[in-house]
Design a protein around this motif. Structure first.
Motif, PDB file in Angstrom:
ATOM      1  N   THR A 245      -0.818  -5.316  -2.906  1.00 54.18           N
ATOM      2  CA  THR A 245      -2.203  -4.682  -2.952  1.00 54.18           C
ATOM      3  C   THR A 245      -3.039  -5.259  -3.035  1.00 54.18           C
ATOM      4  OG1 THR A 245      -0.628  -2.881  -1.713  1.00 54.18           O
ATOM      5  CG2 THR A 245      -3.853  -2.838  -2.308  1.00 54.18           C
ATOM      6  N   GLU A 267       0.116   2.347   4.308  1.00 57.02           N
ATOM      7  CA  GLU A 267       0.299   2.525   2.300  1.00 57.02           C
ATOM      8  C   GLU A 267      -1.367   3.567   2.738  1.00 57.02           C
ATOM      9  OE1 GLU A 267       2.093   0.897   0.458  1.00 57.02           O
ATOM     10  OE2 GLU A 267       3.260   0.262   2.452  1.00 57.02           O
ATOM     11  N   ARG A 268      -1.354   3.382   1.186  1.00 58.40           N
ATOM     12  CA  ARG A 268      -2.280   4.794   0.871  1.00 58.40           C
ATOM     13  C   ARG A 268      -3.212   5.001   0.741  1.00 58.40           C
ATOM     14  NH1 ARG A 268       1.189   1.775  -2.999  1.00 58.40           N
ATOM     15  NH2 ARG A 268       2.521   2.871  -3.537  1.00 58.40           N
TER      16      ARG A 268
END
Ligand SMILES: Nc1ncnc2c1ncn2[C@@H]1O[C@H](COP(=O)(O)OP(=O)(O)OP(=O)(O)O)[C@@H](O)[C@H]1O
Ligand SMILES: [Mg+2]
Lengths: 598, 459
Positions: A245, A267-268
């Motif tokens: 990332t 993802e986050r």
């Protein structure tokens, strides 16, 4: 596809997979499900029944509730107002959704991607007047979308003919007619400032071209060692926490692209917030404007519905192609393509399709290839050359690169930045492993470096890689027989490799100065490290002991200088070169004196 | 829709119950099942077709007799009642009291499934939490709203560490501590008791809510337990403005329960028999933590994951690491050397550290000190390996220095007492003391100004 809406009824709900009885609906068609009106897409047909994947949670939906075919496939809106925004996996504007539905995303909410009320200053293309022949991609005019992005309003694919009328300069909302075109059959088309495009279909272009110039990312291990081209396709595989990332965000920040599309795919949430909060504050090193003005985010975080995750990559790449068609160099970052592949797997599993490897369906490889195939440099219809660079993160389970997604991706891409857990554990960032990574673009990039920066670039690069290879070899020997077995010359090779690693390859994204490194500074650092090594090696040949050199202050400075002076202070970096010459020369003279005395 | 009772169960296996001749049952809804003995079980609809539904039975399907099973579809989602009274209480995975006291009465009821936070509504977490543990505060700092798991192994002191953090965690210069939501899945009676006693003896019990499912309780209930606990945490954080620390232990038991049910359903397995959706399922839990714009409270999460056979590449820790914002990894080797807490710093990581430390948050040299310690320790580990092959005597003087450093580091920096609450200042000073075993010119990750200010060596 016809525009008639069909209605039917829900028969079965199995998580995101819903079976509806909806005669006449087509494969790929958008469907509204149940009383809540959840959106979904037909993925297969069986007699009267259609299997639908829904982009939202189906909690509370009952068999017997209605379903409606909408008559079109999953499409995106393309027009001014995309830049700086954040959209979900099916292009719903998340900031507007937050205003309407609060902190959590309410199901069934439907907000168009582009603001209907906002007016844009339209500047018609003065070269076109009524009667002119126009076709797909012809630029009708421009809108200053953000201070850095000039949005070209184009004739959409499929429309061709004679320009009947064009709106004068002025403020228009995106639904106003700005031009009318009559096609050869005599049908008149009303054009506005936005168009729709089905995401699963690549947007057309005139022809495909080879990439010619490197995408400068400001990251030394990428630009100098494993370069990417504008229009190239690359992958960043690595175990969790290795830095995928961060590599992608660094490219989003510092690359010399015109447009950046960042797709957070499974993802986050906090990683997208990081971009949303920091980019409006950061300056683009090329234009001096705020980075957010050229950036667009697509967010389907890991807790958002899995089917929309599969769609998000297509939504992102379609928007990328649209800006490419305006003649821009676009970079699309997809973090992570593994989550996209897992979404495919989940849907195929629920459909009871036969899995081939680790539960993945047989079509995994072809779908992956088809997505990456949409990257490339092309000759557009109406705006010259444009490109889409696609860089996908890959998250192999257990960090095992032989798993299906990593291995199929590796066959498709041209640059492979393999992240290593060992390097990451030692906090050697970026943890791009110089042994297993590769770039097929070194030759093309070399032409650029030789012309723009220094004709010795490739020689220096090769020397550095050779030193790193020697380092690996010698370390094996040390592990067998201990360091005492090495000659001074060999120890100096280890020292040289360590200068390359610490002084050149390592680059902290968090270091205010070193986070971005211009090509000039990249070359200067590489040249310095190689020079120190070579000068030292020559002295050792003369008999100078390695310990004399190891403790020279210039060794520590070589490791620090990257974060002492910014790319603007290149002269200071270059000045260090003179210090190196001077210090090495003193050692030589000193040693020569000793030699005479002895 | 009126609530109807069905006696048409046709199949029961592995926690799943199939009921036929149903009509219009909502997917995800709550179900009540009365068995032949008159006991009530709870369930949830996990597939709903025209005339047949599949139900997940939280108490399991053991002992069910199809003839004498009555099924009621309650026409509501699985939800819990919430009020400030939940603090100090103990519940099971469905929110039923386990402490012998009456159920919580409240008209605030929330579905435990939660829904996805809009990423545009989140705020980036940046407030440093001092846990008093040097390896965490100094090298892998925790911030408010972060999800930071402890990766452990059987027999390692993860519970003691989690309890110590629960006790000591605070913002610097602020005494206000956290409310704790404690969620235990499949833990032993002794472990549950340890936490209960721990909270009681440190006097924080009235700030704690416990959700407990013991090793001999029904495994299927473990699937709702963390969701129920997080629904309570969200209530405390966003309705009552509290800062909440959620401890989930042990996520490995959770994932095993999930695998059990997935296998019974016939889902396609991905790795080691775990279903392909394990990642998304775990993410639904972990991503409920964070900070939200304009909300005063926050949810910080510390899941405990015990790694089967100490294998960090096992799907459960692996997928957890892919979702959480770092991990604290415990080492059996350090534990065997008697070092507490046995935190292995190399594979440990905090991704949200960057914005929570430094000049305005902890101390200006903090980020560089962490980087330098990591670089030294990585080199020291290599040297240890080398020494184990060729013998320490064969090492150069420079290499031997790394060995001395590594030993001192493990003993003094990693090791600390179970009630030792070190300030961040003390942690950083200790780091400098250890770094000063090296000459200045080897400390190239810190600035020269840092050296001038903090270096304690003679060189
Ligand atoms: N270039 C870099 N400079 C400084 N720190 C870095 C760099 N790359 C990675 N890191 C550190 O490593 C951490 C993890 O990196 P990152 O989040 O990019 O990992 P990842 O590979 O994307 O992991 P995951 O697969 O779990 O998402 C970061 O939070 C940061 O602390
Ligand atoms: Mg990542």
């Amino acid at each position: 596809m016809s525009e008639t809406k069909r209605t039917g009824v829900i028969r079965d709900i199995n998580g995101p997979i819903v079976t509806v009885e909806l005669p006449g609906v087509r494969s790929g068609e958008q469907v509204k499900i149940g009383d809540l009106g959840l959106f979904g897409e037909v993925i297969s047909l069986r007699g009267q029944l259609a299997i639908v994947q829904t982009y939202e949670s189906t909690d509370g939906v009952r068999p017997g509730e209605p379903a409606q075919g909408l008559g079109w496939p999953l499409s995106v809106e393309l027009g001014p107002g995309l830049m700086g925004g954040i959209f979900d996996g099916v292009q719903r504007p998340l900031e507007k959704i937050a205003l309407q539905s609060g902190d959590y995303i309410r199901r069934g909410i439907s907000v168009p991607a582009l603001d209907r009320a906002r007016e844009w200053e339209f500047e018609p293309n003065r070269e076109l007047s009524p009667g002119a022949k126009v076709g797909p991609g012809s630029v009708l005019g421009t809108v200053q979308e953000t201070t850095t992005v000039l949005h070209r309003i184009m004739v959409p694919p499929g429309v061709e003919g004679e320009l009947l009328e064009m709106a004068p300069a002025g403020e228009y909302d995106i639904e106003s007619t700005i031009a009318r075109v009559r096609d050869p059959r005599g049908i008149s088309h009303r054009l506005s400032m936005y168009q729709r495009w089905p995401v699963r279909k690549p947007r057309p272009y005139l022809r495909r071209d080879d990439g010619i110039s490197p995408l400068i990312t400001g990251q030394r291990v990428i630009d100098t060692f494993f370069p990417q081209l504008k229009g190239g396709k690359g992958a960043v595989p690595g175990p969790f926490g290795a830095g995928k990332t961060v590599v992608q965000q660094q490219i989003a920040r510092w690359s010399n692209a015109d447009i950046v599309i960042y797709v957070g795919c499974g993802e986050r949430g906090n990683e997208l917030v990081d971009v949303l909060e920091s980019f409006p504050e950061l300056d683009d090193p090329y234009t001096g404007r705020k980075l957010m003005e050229r950036t667009l985010l697509v967010a389907n975080t890991s807790n958002m519905p899995v089917v929309a995750r599969e769609a998000s990559v297509y939504v992102g790449i379609t928007m990328a192609e649209y800006y490419r068609d305006m003649g821009y160099d676009v970079v699309m970052l997809a973090d992570s393509t593994s989550r996209w592949a897992e979404a495919l797997r989940e849907v195929s599993g629920r459909l009871g399709q036969m899995p081939v490897e680790e539960g993945y369906p047989a079509y995994l490889a072809s779908r992956l290839a088809a997505v990456y195939e949409r990257a490339g440099r092309v000759e557009t219809y109406g705006a010259g050359s444009g490109s889409v660079t696609l860089i996908g993160a890959v998250s192999p389970p257990g960090g095992d690169f032989s798993e299906p997604v990593t291995s199929h991706t590796k066959d498709i891409i041209e640059t492979f930045w393999a992240l290593s857990k060992e390097l990451a554990d030692a906090r050697h960032y970026p943890s791009i492993d110089w042994v297993t990574s590769f770039s097929k673009h070194v030759q093309t990039a070399a032409q650029w470096w030789h012309k723009e920066i220094d004709p010795d670039w490739e020689k220096r690069r090769t020397a550095a890689l050779a030193l790193l290879a020697r380092d690996a070899e010698l370390s094996r020997i040390v592990n067998l027989v201990g360091p005492e077995a090495l000659s001074d010359a060999q120890r100096w090779e280890l020292e040289g490799a360590s200068l390359i690693k610490e002084g050149v390859l390592q680059q902290s994204a968090l270091d205010e100065i070193d986070t971005f490194c211009s090509p000039q500074k990249q070359y200067a650092l590489l040249d310095l490290a190689i020079t120190i090594y070579k000068r030292g090696a020559a002295l050792i040949k003369l008999g100078v002991p390695v310990s004399e050199l190891q403790h020279l202050p210039l060794m520590a400075k070589m490791r620090r200088i990257k974060s002492m002076y910014s790319s603007e202070q290149l002269d200071q970096v270059l000045a260090f070169r003179a210090d190196v010459d001077h210090a090495m020369e003193s050692v030589r003279i000193e040693y020569a004196k000793h030699g005479e005395q002895a | 829709m009126s609530i109807k009772e069905y006696r048409t169960a046709i199949e029961a296996r592995g926690g799943l119950l199939v009921v036929k001749d149903t009509a219009g049952i909502a997917f995800g809804d709550r179900v009540q099942i009365k068995d032949h003995a008159g006991n009530t079980r709870n369930g949830q609809v996990i597939r709903s077709a025209d005339n047949e539904v599949l139900i997940l039975v939280f108490e399991g399907t053991d002992d069910l007799d199809l003839e004498n099973t009555w099924v009621r579809f309650l026409d509501e989602p699985v939800e819990i009642a919430l009020s400030p009274e939940i603090l100090g209480r103990e519940f099971n995975g469905l929110g039923v009291p386990r402490d012998g006291r009456p159920p919580v009465l409240s008209n605030i009821r929330r579905p435990v499934g939660g829904s996805a936070i809009n990423p545009a509504a989140r705020t980036y977490p940046r407030e440093f939490i001092q846990t008093g543990i040097s390896t965490i505060d100094g090298l892998n700092s925790l911030v408010r709203g972060q999800k930071l798991p402890i990766f452990s192994g059987s027999g390692l002191p993860h519970n003691r560490l989690a309890a110590q953090i629960g006790r000591q965690a605070k913002l610097v210069d602020q005494e206000s501590s956290f409310s704790v939501v404690f969620a235990a899945m499949g833990v032993s009676y002794a472990d549950a008791k340890f936490f209960r006693d721990e909270f009681a003896s440190s006097g924080v019990l009235r700030n704690v809510v416990m959700f407990i499912n013991l090793a001999d309780d029904p495994p299927v209930e473990r699937l709702t337990l963390p969701r129920t606990a997080l629904t309570a945490a969200e209530y405390l954080a966003y309705d009552l403005d509290r800062h909440v620390l959620v401890i989930l232990t042990d996520m490995t038991n959770y994932a095993e329960a999930l695998r059990e049910v997935a296998t019974a359903k016939g889902d396609v397995p991905a790795r080691k028999g775990y279903p392909g959706y394990l990642y998304s399922d775990l993410a639904e839990i972990y991503e409920r933590c964070g900070r939200i714009h304009n909300r005063h409270g926050s949810i910080t999460m510390m899941p405990v994951v015990s790694m089967p056979s100490d294998d960090i590449t096992h799907p459960i820790p692996d997928l957890t690491g892919y979702i959480t914002e770092g991990q604290i990894v415990l080492s059996r080797e350090l534990h065997n050397q008697g070092i507490y807490p046995p935190v292995h710093i190399s594979p440990s990581l905090s991704r949200l550290m960057k914005d929570g430390i430094g000049k305005d948050d902890t101390r200006e040299d903090h980020p560089r000190v962490a980087g330098q310690i990591y670089a030294l320790y990585a080199r020291a580990q290599e040297t240890r390996n080398l020494a184990s092959i060729i013998g320490a005597d064969e090492l150069s003087e420079r290499d031997r220095r790394y060995l001395t450093f590594a030993d001192a580091f493990d003993e003094r920096f990693v090791g600390q007492g179970e009630s030792e609450d070190r300030s961040i200042e003390a942690t950083l000073n200790l780091a400098w003391e250890l770094m000063s075993m090296f000459p200045r010119d080897m400390l190239t990750r810190v600035k020269e100004t840092d050296l001038a200010k903090y270096y304690q060596g003679t060189d």
